[in-house]
Design a protein around this motif. Structure first.
Motif, mmCIF file in Angstrom:
data_model
loop_
_atom_site.group_PDB
_atom_site.id
_atom_site.type_symbol
_atom_site.label_atom_id
_atom_site.label_comp_id
_atom_site.label_asym_id
_atom_site.label_seq_id
_atom_site.Cartn_x
_atom_site.Cartn_y
_atom_site.Cartn_z
ATOM 1 N N GLY A 1 0.916 -1.171 0.011
ATOM 2 C CA GLY A 1 -0.232 -0.272 -0.155
ATOM 3 C C GLY A 1 1.020 1.276 0.095
ATOM 4 O O GLY A 1 1.922 1.150 0.465
ATOM 5 N N ARG A 2 0.364 2.272 -0.505
ATOM 6 C CA ARG A 2 1.124 3.615 -0.536
ATOM 7 C C ARG A 2 0.102 4.740 -0.392
ATOM 8 O O ARG A 2 -1.078 4.866 -0.977
ATOM 9 C CB ARG A 2 1.549 3.701 -2.014
ATOM 10 N N TYR A 3 0.459 5.652 0.767
ATOM 11 C CA TYR A 3 -0.120 6.724 0.951
ATOM 12 C C TYR A 3 0.586 7.965 0.707
ATOM 13 O O TYR A 3 1.662 7.959 1.162
ATOM 14 C CB TYR A 3 -0.752 6.665 2.614
ATOM 15 N N VAL A 4 -0.417 8.819 0.025
ATOM 16 C CA VAL A 4 0.267 10.284 -0.241
ATOM 17 C C VAL A 4 -0.605 11.437 0.270
ATOM 18 O O VAL A 4 -1.892 11.273 -0.207
ATOM 19 C CB VAL A 4 0.843 10.573 -1.645
ATOM 20 N N GLY A 5 -0.140 12.310 0.982
ATOM 21 C CA GLY A 5 -1.004 13.204 1.650
ATOM 22 C C GLY A 5 -1.093 14.388 0.627
ATOM 23 O O GLY A 5 -0.517 14.426 -0.464
ATOM 24 N N ARG A 6 -1.945 15.423 0.987
ATOM 25 C CA ARG A 6 -2.292 16.421 0.028
ATOM 26 C C ARG A 6 -0.987 17.226 -0.295
ATOM 27 O O ARG A 6 -0.327 17.422 0.660
ATOM 28 C CB ARG A 6 -3.719 17.113 0.419
ATOM 29 N N SER A 7 -1.039 17.916 -1.159
ATOM 30 C CA SER A 7 0.153 19.108 -1.642
ATOM 31 C C SER A 7 -0.372 19.993 -2.251
ATOM 32 O O SER A 7 -1.682 19.900 -3.102
ATOM 33 C CB SER A 7 1.410 18.227 -2.177
ATOM 34 N N PHE A 8 0.227 21.426 -2.286
ATOM 35 C CA PHE A 8 -0.283 22.496 -2.847
ATOM 36 C C PHE A 8 0.331 22.359 -4.269
ATOM 37 O O PHE A 8 1.206 21.898 -4.545
ATOM 38 C CB PHE A 8 0.270 23.726 -2.225
ATOM 39 N N LEU A 9 -0.656 23.135 -5.455
ATOM 40 C CA LEU A 9 -0.215 23.443 -6.517
ATOM 41 C C LEU A 9 0.643 24.621 -6.901
ATOM 42 O O LEU A 9 1.042 24.854 -8.146
ATOM 43 C CB LEU A 9 -1.330 22.811 -7.387
ATOM 44 N N ALA A 10 0.461 25.297 -5.909
ATOM 45 C CA ALA A 10 0.992 26.795 -6.014
ATOM 46 C C ALA A 10 1.707 26.970 -4.492
ATOM 47 O O ALA A 10 1.498 26.560 -3.628
ATOM 48 C CB ALA A 10 0.197 27.870 -6.449
ATOM 49 N N ASN A 11 2.535 28.085 -4.671
ATOM 50 C CA ASN A 11 3.203 28.470 -3.509
ATOM 51 C C ASN A 11 2.301 29.712 -2.716
ATOM 52 O O ASN A 11 3.041 30.586 -2.016
ATOM 53 C CB ASN A 11 4.718 29.039 -4.006
ATOM 54 N N THR A 12 0.978 29.511 -2.998
ATOM 55 C CA THR A 12 0.512 30.799 -2.226
ATOM 56 C C THR A 12 -0.317 30.233 -1.149
ATOM 57 O O THR A 12 -0.974 31.215 -0.254
ATOM 58 C CB THR A 12 -0.634 31.290 -3.324
ATOM 59 N N GLY A 13 -0.219 29.005 -0.631
ATOM 60 C CA GLY A 13 -1.104 28.599 0.414
ATOM 61 C C GLY A 13 -2.752 28.638 0.053
ATOM 62 O O GLY A 13 -3.487 28.215 0.857
#
Length: 778
Positions: free
Chosen positions: A695-707
């Motif tokens: 199994g593999r879990y990847v948490g959320r991540s932003f697509l821009a550096n703006t938060g």
């Protein structure tokens, strides 16, 4: 067989070891030598401790047999070469290990014994790789690293590109593929940092393109089939050759020649998305004339998951070596040709909901690239404690790709060549191990463009030239359980731009000099447990695309907009690491804390250039800190349980969005998930094979550096199932990936109003069959 009698002392008596050792010393040297065999009936046996090292590389020798001659007292060295055995002064002890000459000595000391074993012909081959990889964790170097063995590669290999092999074995690594499947431009990130800042070498030869600084794994089809091992260093690690190991380094070792068995193997793969692969390889083994050969040819094809994102590739690998007693010569040639349907643009969520296979690029946007890597390596032992290595290499690449704008298809051509020489010297002087290395290369690449169908009429032709020289010195000093490590690299890079004759501008150049020190210490708490701490720093120059603001050609129309090449400042990272490693019979655990502080980080802004390359800019201050865990447990009945995880927090102090000129403070860097984890359980099934659930879990991540919470990749979990069947010379690997058919987004970008995602393929099946022939294959 001799009886062993120990003196009794209370558990809290600190004098008892000294008493025992004093008695041993007295009986060993004051009594006549003749009755020594009788002394063992009465004598208090004390522990002799020490370390066994390779005389040529100064690396620890694990699994060496340590035996008191004439007795049954024996032990094996542990993973860092240490041993402890019952013995007294005057005992004769034998040290032996496959690949090394046997050695015996009479003990005149019982503490801190340092034994050097001289490599035989079968172990000379690894000297160059060991020297170029750096000391590594096995020798006590204070770095966070993982070594993927050939057995681990083969257990999951069905022709996928390297990032798809590494992502399940390594903490803090994420990957994605343009085509949505397992080939056609697959990319990786370490600790949220893209692969243009990850140093990649093959047997010490740098594979990163000097201008782009990335590695296009698509150009090396079926590469994983010809690898002996893969070492992944996270963080700045130890000094290596080529571009800066800024986020980490990946050091590839080709198939061993000197220790190979004569034989071969044929592999056939078929599966979902029209996936087909065939591969054949042969090894001669070490012949009586001391030569050895390896060769592989491969062909693969897939339609890809995303529409018009297929891949057709052909490749080969050839190596030959001559292995004398103190000198080895090895030549290697890796070559590949790859044709891809382009899919570097992601799709928005509304489109993916109705058509998960969507590809915004038209079917006419395709490419064709070739790449070859050739090297010749010489290794020579100097005495019993030193070795010299030298490698000459050439990396050649070329091809073209099409990009359609407003109905017109532009064709872009690239052709490059890099020539280099690297060398090293390794020696041991008492408790000090020294490693010196030097490297230099010269590189040139032509860029040209035309509009189809008139590809012979070029719109422009420019070129970039880049030269690099570097040198490093490493020292490891051992004093009992403490080992100190120091590493200093000096690197100079120089870039020249030669514009097109019709550009209306003159050429320009820029140079950078980097001084990269690293310091650390390792403390062996016991033979099976060590702790380490280190600090290191590396500097890195911008890529051509960074300096050119995404343009492929600079002329009088855009030179003012692009500005000086020094507009993009070189970036630097200060990396602090601390960790603990424990290795026992059934359990291996590695855990570390890290903090990476960046100055002038050249960070992606979340947008692509008109030719599909990520756009980046400097940010003044940023950091990434976190915790990484990598564990293996071999349960009863050979059930293997593995797990790794990473908890990370990344921050950018201040970021100004170019489109809106709005400034954001204390925000998370894009594509840097806060949590990732891999888990697997492999159960052997008697008589026919094994079953592995992962199994593999990847948490959320932003697509821009703006938060901005609107532009994120959602978290996701994937489950894979693999079954291996073995019968005679045949092995069948059946892989059901994404077994529960989850919707999963690997990466993406945003234009400031909409999120665009690269999608992971749905449930899919691959079957790989291996037939070994000859006398045992590998």
């Amino acid at each position: 067989m001799c009886a062993q009698v120990r003196l009794y002392a209370p558990p809290d008596s600190r004098a008892s070891p000294a008493i025992g050792r004093g008695l041993a010393l007295f009986f060993a040297y004051r009594l006549p030598r003749a009755p020594m065999s009788l002394l063992h009936l009465f004598l208090v046996l004390t522990a002799a401790t020490g370390t066994v090292r390779d005389a040529s590389t100064q690396q620890p020798v694990a699994g060496a047999l340590v035996q008191v001659v004439g007795t049954q007292r024996a032990t094996l060295t542990d993973s860092i070469g240490r041993f402890e055995i019952d013995a007294v002064l005057g005992d004769r002890v034998r040290f032996s290990r496959a690949g090394f000459a046997l050695r015996e000595l009479q003990l005149n000391s019982l503490d801190g014994i340092l034994i050097h074993l001289t490599p035989s012909v079968r172990s000379l081959e690894g000297v160059t790789v060991t020297a170029m990889r750096g000391a590594g964790a096995a020798s006590g170097a204070p770095i966070a690293q993982r070594v993927v063995t050939q057995q681990e590669i083969e257990s999951q290999y069905s022709g996928q590109e390297l990032p798809n092999i590494l992502m399940v074995t390594t903490p803090s690594m994420t990957t994605y593929s343009d085509g949505g499947a397992y080939s056609n431009y697959t990319y990786l990130r370490i600790r949220g940092i893209d692969q243009s800042r990850v140093n990649v070498t093959l047997d010490g030869v740098p594979l990163n393109d000097a201008e782009d600084q990335g590695v296009f794994f698509s150009n090396f089809p079926d590469f994983g089939n010809s690898l002996q091992s893969i070492q992944i260093q996270r963080g700045v690690g130890t000094s290596t050759q080529g571009i800066a190991s800024y986020a980490g380094s990946i050091n590839l070792e080709s198939i061993a020649l000197s220790s190979a068995l004569r034989g071969g193997e044929v592999q056939v793969t078929g599966g979902s998305f029209g996936t087909r692969r065939a591969s054949a390889e042969w090894q001669s083994g070490l012949m009586p004339n001391r030569f050895s050969f390896y060769s592989r040819v491969s062909a693969s094809e897939t339609d890809g998951f995303r529409r018009n994102a297929g891949n057709t590739s052909h490749g080969g690998f050839f190596s030959a070596g001559y292995f004398a007693e103190r000198t080895s010569v090895k030549a290697t040639l890796l070559s590949g040709i790859s044709r891809n349907g382009l899919a570097y643009l992601a799709s928005d969520i509304a489109t993916l909901s109705s058509d998960p296979r969507d590809n915004p690029l038209p079917p006419v946007d395709r490419d064709r690239f070739r790449q070859s890597v050739g090297s010749a390596a010489l290794t020579h032992l100097v005495g019993n404690r030193s070795s010299l290595t030298a490698t000459a290499y050439v990396v050649e690449a070329g091809g073209n790709y099409d990009v359609t704008f407003d109905g017109a298809t532009s064709n872009y051509k690239l052709a490059s060549a890099m020539y280099g020489l690297l060398g090293g010297f390794n020696t041991q002087a008492g408790a000090v191990a020294l490693n010196f290395g030097a490297h230099g290369n010269t590189y040139a690449r032509d860029h040209a463009s035309a509009v189809r169908p008139d590809v012979g009429r070029e719109l422009y032709r420019n070129s970039g030239e880049k030269d690099e020289v570097s040198a490093f010195a490493k020292a490891t000093v051992g004093q009992g359980p403490l080992q100190l490590f120091a590493d200093l690299q000096v690197r100079r890079a120089f870039f020249r731009y030669n514009p097109a004759q019709s550009s209306g501008i003159s050429g320009s150049s820029i140079g950078w000099t980097f001084v990269n020190p690293k310091l650390g210490a390792t403390w062996a708490l016991q033979p099976t447990t060590r702790v380490f701490a280190s600090w290191g720093t590396n500097g890195r120059e911008p890529t051509r695309n960074d300096m050119f603001a995404g343009f492929d050609d600079v002329d009088s129309t855009n030179v003012d907009f692009i500005g000086s090449f020094s507009r993009v400042r070189p970036e630097r990272v200060h990396d602090f690491e601390a960790g603990i490693e424990h290795t026992a019979d059934r359990v291996t655990v590695s855990a570390n804390l890290f903090e990476m502080r960046f100055r002038n980080e050249i960070t992606p802004i979340g947008a692509l250039s008109y030719i599909g390359l990520p756009l980046r800019k400097n940010v003044d201050r940023s950091l990434r800190r976190g915790f990484e865990l990598d564990a293996t447990y071999r349960a009863p009945h050979n059930v293997l349980v593995t797990a790794n995880a990473s908890v990370m927090r990344g921050r950018i102090d201040e970021y100004t969005d170019d489109a809106t000129q709005e400034t954001f403070r204390d925000v998370t860097p894009l594509l840097t998930p806060g949590f990732t984890s891999n888990q697997s359980v492999s159960v052997p099934v008697q008589r026919w094979g094994s079953i592995t659930l992962s199994g593999r879990y990847v948490g959320r991540s932003f697509l821009a550096n703006t938060g901005d919470e609107r532009f994120v990749t959602p978290p996701g979990y994937l489950t894979d199932l693999a079954t291996t069947f073995q019968t005679g010379p045949a092995t069948v690997l059946v892989q059901l990936r994404n077994a529960f058919d989850r919707r999963f987004y690997n990466a993406g970008f945003t234009d400031g109003s909409t999120s665009y995602y690269y999608i992971h393929p749905p449930r899919n099946l691959t079957v790989t069959t291996r037939w070994a022939f000859g006398r045992g294959g590998r």
